[in-house]
Design an enzyme around this catalytic site. Structure first.
Site, PDB file in Angstrom:
ATOM      1  N   GLN A  99     -42.672  -6.167  -5.114  1.00  0.00           N
ATOM      2  CA  GLN A  99     -42.332  -5.530  -6.377  1.00  0.00           C
ATOM      3  C   GLN A  99     -43.258  -4.333  -6.547  1.00  0.00           C
ATOM      4  OE1 GLN A  99     -39.573  -6.998  -8.417  1.00  0.00           O
ATOM      5  NE2 GLN A  99     -39.324  -7.644  -6.289  1.00  0.00           N
ATOM      6  N   GLY A 145     -37.356  -9.402 -17.350  1.00  0.00           N
ATOM      7  CA  GLY A 145     -37.363  -9.322 -15.894  1.00  0.00           C
ATOM      8  C   GLY A 145     -37.561  -7.899 -15.394  1.00  0.00           C
ATOM      9  N   HIS A 146     -37.676  -7.771 -14.075  1.00  0.00           N
ATOM     10  CA  HIS A 146     -37.966  -6.459 -13.484  1.00  0.00           C
ATOM     11  C   HIS A 146     -36.852  -5.451 -13.775  1.00  0.00           C
ATOM     12  CE1 HIS A 146     -36.348  -8.123  -9.360  1.00  0.00           C
ATOM     13  NE2 HIS A 146     -35.516  -8.343 -10.325  1.00  0.00           N
ATOM     14  N   ASN A 147     -37.313  -4.238 -14.046  1.00  0.00           N
ATOM     15  CA  ASN A 147     -36.415  -3.086 -14.240  1.00  0.00           C
ATOM     16  C   ASN A 147     -35.612  -3.115 -15.534  1.00  0.00           C
ATOM     17  OD1 ASN A 147     -36.480  -3.531 -10.965  1.00  0.00           O
ATOM     18  ND2 ASN A 147     -36.645  -1.402 -11.607  1.00  0.00           N
ATOM     19  N   SER A 187     -33.105  -5.899 -14.940  1.00  0.00           N
ATOM     20  CA  SER A 187     -32.275  -4.684 -14.884  1.00  0.00           C
ATOM     21  C   SER A 187     -31.332  -4.501 -16.062  1.00  0.00           C
ATOM     22  CB  SER A 187     -31.447  -4.644 -13.585  1.00  0.00           C
ATOM     23  OG  SER A 187     -32.303  -4.634 -12.473  1.00  0.00           O
TER      24      SER A 187
END
Lengths: 344, 344, 344
Positions: free
Chosen positions: C194, C235-237, C255
């Protein structure tokens, strides 16, 4: 670390198209720039972006029209993961170092090299070589940590746990806290001491602020290579198989047993004392109240096959209309059963 | 600590069968071994295991056919909890000790003996005798902690809180953080300072990584002997009664008031400003949107009586079939109302 | 700090009724006492309490019958928030102080005054003036923190993050942990490193024990003035707009992109890769599986307009009765389509 397109292709078992001697020092997104960076194109819809890319190289699923050098592979996502890991490996202790502000038990057995960060507190433990224990982490007496593990800042491992090799635990996770066990004594609760432990096998990764409780008498177990996202909870005596994945905020009550390759897609609640078979996959925001023995895709609450859940959601959304239809039918029948249109 | 079967029977008020002078040094699972260990049999289905046990003693619900000495009691689970607690008491400070790496405010009033672990940070507080503050815990100024409490590693207690006696807080829990209070100022949020506190009464246990917010003006209160599992959240100004139990990942919005002996079975969401009566029990993964005043078992979303929820889940699972039945009836009626089988 | 009713009225743009020179030193609840305290009355139902109040002043929505001095304003809640913030401002560093037990990287750039508490660990970072980093917080290398921020005890900020000005992060929150990214390699998971970051804009507040993952390649972003309650996960993004509010235990997979002024009312689960438009408001305990582009109030699972969800809940509660009605209609039709009452 400098590679070339060709050396990376060899790592991936991929086919080079274009300039194999292009030096590569890292990965990037397709829309970023850098002649010494490699990106990826997983999908036909990024074809135009690939043509316009300013990166020096791309990992692709088929040869594309682009100035960038290309490595053609069967599984682009996996190939990119491998290249990215090559340039950005998981932290490992390279030289033995214990920060002067860390508190380490004099009888702790540390297999050099181990890195222990500022203000970490490490009891009478065994720690394998390569392991990094970051700032402010706590490891209780009697815990055994394998090689090449990473405990991120503020991780808490209670006493007497067992972690395999290459276990990664993110910040704030708590491993080995007491299971939620009480016996009723009239109106009051009497604590049932939690005397078991937690055993985490090799290559497990655990997300930030997760909690995994110790067993009541036996152990809570997380099988090898299982991945757990942030804010998940596993109750006492859960046994999780290998190669599972639990997305964020999944809650598992005590004593539930999971097979291998189980996946939970996030914000799933799982009752206690259940049995979840191999290759069971559960969609997000589901609730697993009963055993699920057969492999397959499930979803919802009540939990059903995923395809059925998609249809059930539509039916639930139409429930008011169904009520109206039934009322219409009732009126049609009461009105004489004469075949007049009950929809009217 | 060494006991005998007879001394433990006296502790439990149970009846001895067999060798009362058998020494016992700890508890174990029925399937483990050890002549000096005591296990338990709660249920007829473990009768065969009881016959084969290699333990020296068993706590049983009736006299069984086994070589082990037996203590016959009315409530096996409770009796085992008491024996296990006897051998594995909750941590207590026995000698006054402040780790040299701890930071303790010079005006903190510590009633000896208190144990403060490495890197703990303790403000200008009052702490009762017997209390253990473990590694890296933080206690803010003005907080008052009673006797025989345990703050596990990395617990955070903000300023100005009040904890009773024998309160146990597991690692990573945060007590007294700001409630989620904002006032709209056009499109923007203006913070409402959270000026109340948290009052936790005697014998409360709070799980790992829980969060209990301070009140906005008044206090958030957790009543005596209430037990809270991991990753639960209580919003500002909640008032929880006595002898409640909240299983893991239960979320309570602000200002909700609970009676006594309330239980929530895990992953339950409870709206704010609600009133939950004495002896209300809510099954797992439920959502409590409205007041629940009457004692009883509830479950689901919408929340209904538990028995009804079991039937409602079946009805939800059959919703597609219900739609088809209604469509069949419509066709039958439109087709002439002639009594032809609408199922056909 | 001492104000008067008149000086506070000037701050609020409100109208004074009664003794404007009454000194005020703090806020209080209407039912508390104190001639030098100011409370508020938001609503006609507290009219009697206002008459009986022992406070010296009240913020009111209209002139009331009370001995207390009054400040009449259009928005009582907002006015009270402003007065309370005036007396209880968010913590700010006033003099430069680094606790001797803190570990600060020699190349960290701290713009005085900055306060760093006991056992905090601060890497090679940039920190703006006025920022307070409390006990045991961790800030990784390369992270940039703006001015007048507050990191409460045990906050963890991983490496390379970017925080704006006046960002407040409550205890135990973890910012910048790895996103949950793995690529399948046969039955096994290969980690996707990541490599992105987290960017948090000005005036964001983040609750206790939240987790916000770093992006996979790009960044996770939280827009200006957005407020996040305890135990939320992003979460990521994810990209969150401005002036949003996420109540406790809300889970957002990776995302997902949010517009501005979005509100989630607590214990909401949101799927990954979704688009949530400006001014979307989602009720508590909902599940957002699909894009929600249009502004409005939504609720439930399946997510529908909030008004519809209220009716759908009632219909779900009546599902057993609907089944019975359909069965009654079937019997009526099979029995001859003679118009007999199918409810009978």
């Amino acid at each position: 670390m400098t590679e070339t397109v060709s050396s990376l292709a060899a790592l991936l078992g991929g086919r080079v198209v274009g300039n194999g001697s292009q030096p590569i020092v890292g990965v990037a997104d397709l829309r970023m720039a850098g002649a010494d960076r490699i990106g990826f194109v997983r999908d036909v819809k990024y074809r135009d972006a690939a043509r316009a890319t300013k990166l020096g190289a791309l990992i692709v699923y088929e040869e594309l029209d682009t100035q960038a050098a290309q490595i053609v592979v069967a599984d682009v996502g996996l190939a990119f993961a491998k290249v990215a890991l090559h340039f950005h490996p998981v932290p490992r202790a390279k030289q033995h170092s214990i920060h002067p502000t860390a508190t380490v038990h004099p009888e702790a057995r540390l297999e050099a090299p181990v890195e222990i960060g500022p203000n970490a507190v490490v009891g009478k433990v065994v720690v394998g070589a390569g392991t990094v224990i970051m700032a402010g982490a706590f490891v209780g007496d009697g815990t055994k940590i394998g090689r090449d593990c990473v405990l991120y800042p503020r991780v808490v491992c209670y006493h007497g746990l067992s972690l395999g090799d290459r276990v990664v635990i993110h910040a704030g996770a708590v491993i080995g806290s007491d299971g939620f066990g009480y016996a009723r004594d009239g109106a009051k609760w009497t604590k049932v001491p939690q005397l078991g432990s937690v055993r985490i096998d090799d290559d497990v990764e655990i997300g930030a602020n997760c909690t995994i409780d110790r067993g009541a008498i036996g152990d809570t177990k997380i099988g090898a290579r299982t991945k757990i996202d942030n804010l998940c909870h596993f109750g006492h005596n859960c046994v999780v198989g290998e190669d599972c994945a639990f997305a964020g905020a999944t809650f598992v009550a005590g004593s539930t047993v999971f097979g291998d390759r189980v996946t939970m897609a996030g914000h799933v609640a799982i009752a206690g004392h259940r049995k979840i078979g191999d290759d069971v996959r559960v969609g997000g925001n589901s609730c697993v109240l009963f055993d699920v023995e057969e492999a397959g895709d499930y979803m919802g609450y009540p939990l059903v096959e995923k395809r059925k859940w998609i249809r059930l959601m539509a039916a639930q959304r139409d429930l008011l209309e169904l009520q109206e239809q039934v009322e219409g039918l009732r009126r049609a029948i009461e009105g004489g059963g004469n075949g007049s249109n009950p929809k009217a």
